[in-house]
Design an enzyme around this catalytic site. Structure first.
Site, mmCIF file in Angstrom:
data_model
loop_
_atom_site.group_PDB
_atom_site.id
_atom_site.type_symbol
_atom_site.label_atom_id
_atom_site.label_comp_id
_atom_site.label_asym_id
_atom_site.label_seq_id
_atom_site.Cartn_x
_atom_site.Cartn_y
_atom_site.Cartn_z
ATOM 1 N N GLU A 36 -1.987 -5.034 -2.185
ATOM 2 C CA GLU A 36 -1.684 -6.007 -1.124
ATOM 3 C C GLU A 36 -2.130 -7.429 -1.442
ATOM 4 O O GLU A 36 -2.324 -8.232 -0.520
ATOM 5 C CB GLU A 36 -2.253 -5.547 0.227
ATOM 6 C CG GLU A 36 -1.648 -4.258 0.762
ATOM 7 C CD GLU A 36 -0.262 -4.408 1.398
ATOM 8 O OE1 GLU A 36 0.243 -5.554 1.475
ATOM 9 O OE2 GLU A 36 0.313 -3.377 1.807
ATOM 10 N N HIS A 56 0.804 -1.222 0.000
ATOM 11 C CA HIS A 56 0.000 0.000 0.000
ATOM 12 C C HIS A 56 0.838 1.275 0.000
ATOM 13 O O HIS A 56 0.285 2.364 -0.154
ATOM 14 C CB HIS A 56 -0.973 -0.016 1.180
ATOM 15 C CG HIS A 56 -2.296 0.606 0.848
ATOM 16 N ND1 HIS A 56 -3.446 0.359 1.572
ATOM 17 C CD2 HIS A 56 -2.672 1.468 -0.132
ATOM 18 C CE1 HIS A 56 -4.454 1.044 1.053
ATOM 19 N NE2 HIS A 56 -4.008 1.727 0.024
ATOM 20 N N ASP A 113 -6.829 -6.540 2.220
ATOM 21 C CA ASP A 113 -6.946 -7.017 3.591
ATOM 22 C C ASP A 113 -8.156 -6.426 4.313
ATOM 23 O O ASP A 113 -8.471 -6.809 5.442
ATOM 24 C CB ASP A 113 -5.655 -6.808 4.390
ATOM 25 C CG ASP A 113 -5.376 -5.356 4.793
ATOM 26 O OD1 ASP A 113 -6.304 -4.524 4.811
ATOM 27 O OD2 ASP A 113 -4.207 -5.056 5.110
ATOM 28 N N ASP A 115 -3.480 3.187 8.013
ATOM 29 C CA ASP A 115 -2.357 3.670 7.202
ATOM 30 C C ASP A 115 -2.049 5.135 7.480
ATOM 31 O O ASP A 115 -1.680 5.891 6.583
ATOM 32 C CB ASP A 115 -2.632 3.443 5.708
ATOM 33 C CG ASP A 115 -2.666 1.966 5.353
ATOM 34 O OD1 ASP A 115 -2.254 1.138 6.184
ATOM 35 O OD2 ASP A 115 -3.128 1.633 4.244
ATOM 36 N N HIS A 149 4.282 1.041 4.208
ATOM 37 C CA HIS A 149 2.921 0.717 3.743
ATOM 38 C C HIS A 149 1.870 1.062 4.800
ATOM 39 O O HIS A 149 0.675 1.061 4.490
ATOM 40 C CB HIS A 149 2.806 -0.737 3.276
ATOM 41 C CG HIS A 149 2.729 -1.761 4.359
ATOM 42 N ND1 HIS A 149 2.157 -2.999 4.165
ATOM 43 C CD2 HIS A 149 3.166 -1.765 5.650
ATOM 44 C CE1 HIS A 149 2.228 -3.720 5.278
ATOM 45 N NE2 HIS A 149 2.846 -2.979 6.193
ATOM 46 N N HIS A 183 -6.707 -1.402 8.092
ATOM 47 C CA HIS A 183 -5.823 -0.512 8.845
ATOM 48 C C HIS A 183 -6.080 0.945 8.452
ATOM 49 O O HIS A 183 -6.703 1.222 7.425
ATOM 50 C CB HIS A 183 -4.360 -0.872 8.564
ATOM 51 C CG HIS A 183 -4.073 -2.326 8.726
ATOM 52 N ND1 HIS A 183 -4.191 -3.232 7.689
ATOM 53 C CD2 HIS A 183 -3.692 -3.046 9.812
ATOM 54 C CE1 HIS A 183 -3.878 -4.451 8.131
ATOM 55 N NE2 HIS A 183 -3.580 -4.369 9.407
ATOM 56 N N ASP A 237 -7.403 -1.897 -0.316
ATOM 57 C CA ASP A 237 -6.475 -2.910 0.187
ATOM 58 C C ASP A 237 -7.275 -4.189 0.387
ATOM 59 O O ASP A 237 -8.274 -4.191 1.115
ATOM 60 C CB ASP A 237 -5.879 -2.415 1.513
ATOM 61 C CG ASP A 237 -4.786 -3.311 2.057
ATOM 62 O OD1 ASP A 237 -4.861 -4.539 1.848
ATOM 63 O OD2 ASP A 237 -3.868 -2.782 2.708
ATOM 64 N N ASP A 250 -9.849 -0.618 3.919
ATOM 65 C CA ASP A 250 -8.645 -1.164 4.542
ATOM 66 C C ASP A 250 -8.971 -1.642 5.952
ATOM 67 O O ASP A 250 -9.787 -1.033 6.645
ATOM 68 C CB ASP A 250 -7.562 -0.073 4.616
ATOM 69 C CG ASP A 250 -6.152 -0.630 4.635
ATOM 70 O OD1 ASP A 250 -5.921 -1.627 5.347
ATOM 71 O OD2 ASP A 250 -5.269 -0.052 3.967
#
Length: 293
Positions: free
Chosen positions: A265, A93, A222, A120, A133, A118, A220, A116
């Site tokens: 990702e 990312h 994930d 980030d 990332h 996360h 992303d 995402d």
């Protein structure tokens, strides 16, 4: 379409093969079947970690990542100059630093949707790992090392009131503080469970479309539950389902506000029979207007 086989922004190897996996899953054929003319510009040249020093532990591979993102920003900007739609395939990312910088040259008040697990939103000072990332959104807000923040020749690239994060379920303390301080809208998995994806996308589209001149999607894989998308760099249990993800993309397609996108990702080493890359292609199909009827 540009592939960016970057894995220097993460500790876990393998996402450098993400662009190839997505192409192998027939992304070009999918878009062609929907009536799009696709120009695949191939992959950017990305250094391999074995050939370079990590450098600063809190900003691992800073020089190399900054260099790739400068080139990516230039290529994305050139695509926009040609009035084409940039579709970027990652890669970790950290490549969003370059994508957002290139797009922001052409959309001075850009809306940004960040799918995402996360946030980030780390910086060198807050990151537990030093992996870049985990920093692209903070960099896009003008926070972080000058070599990253100044890519494209200006900063910030986006304003906090024009950002929506969807699917978050693992945030570091520094990220939580930044979200509160800057007033960034975040829909966690708790919100998705409680409210449903339909109402969340309705509010998201209002936020990112309010007074903006374009919307970028940074997705992303994930963000999706690892049972559905096992081949990702940093899997976190309890993510979005297959249908929730598709509904979000379908509603985004119906809104007709999207002006650029990236899918990142995908890690084939951790995948099962290219399942995650196939899902990426299915989501790309949805965001470009594929429907059942």
């Amino acid at each position: 379409m540009i592939g960016v086989p970057m894995d220097m922004g993460a500790d876990r190897r393998g996402v450098d093969m993400g662009p190839s996996a997505i192409r192998y899953a027939s992304v070009k054929e999918k878009l062609n079947s929907l009536g799009y003319e696709v120009e695949d510009l191939g992959n950017l040249q990305v250094p391999t970690p074995e050939s370079y020093s990590v450098g600063q532990q809190q900003l691992k591979y800073l020089r190399e990542i900054a260099s790739v993102n400068r080139e990516l920003a230039d290529q994305v900007s050139e695509i926009k100059n040609r009035r084409r739609f940039p579709l970027i395939l990652g890669g970790d990312h950290s490549i969003a630093i370059g994508t957002v910088a290139g797009v922001a040259k052409h959309h001075k008040k850009m809306g940004l949707i960040w799918f995402d697990a996360h946030g980030d939103l780390n910086t060198a000072e807050t990151s537990p790992s030093g992996n870049i990332h985990g920093m692209p959104l903070s960099v896009s807000l003008g926070l972080g090392h000058p070599d990253l923040v100044e890519i494209g020749g200006f900063q910030p690239k986006v304003q906090p009131e024009n950002i929506v994060i969807i699917g978050a379920r693992q945030l570091d303390e520094g990220e939580r503080k930044l979200i509160r301080d800057r007033g960034i809208k975040v829909f966690t998995m708790h919100d998705i469970d409680r409210l449903g994806m339909g109402p969340i996308m309705e509010e998201t589209l209002k936020i990112v479309s309010d007074g903006t001149d374009g919307v970028h999607l940074s997705l992303d894989l994930d963000g999706i539950d690892p049972n559905e998308a096992p081949g990702v760099g940093t899997p976190v249990a309890g993510g979005m389902t297959y249908r929730e993800s598709h509904l979000a993309m379908e509603l985004l397609a119906e809104s007709e506000v999207l002006t650029s996108a990236e899918f990142v990702e995908v890690n084939p080493i951790l995948d099962t029979e290219n399942k995650t890359a196939n899902m990426a292609v299915a989501l790309i199909g949805s965001v470009f207007g594929e429907k059942t009827l």
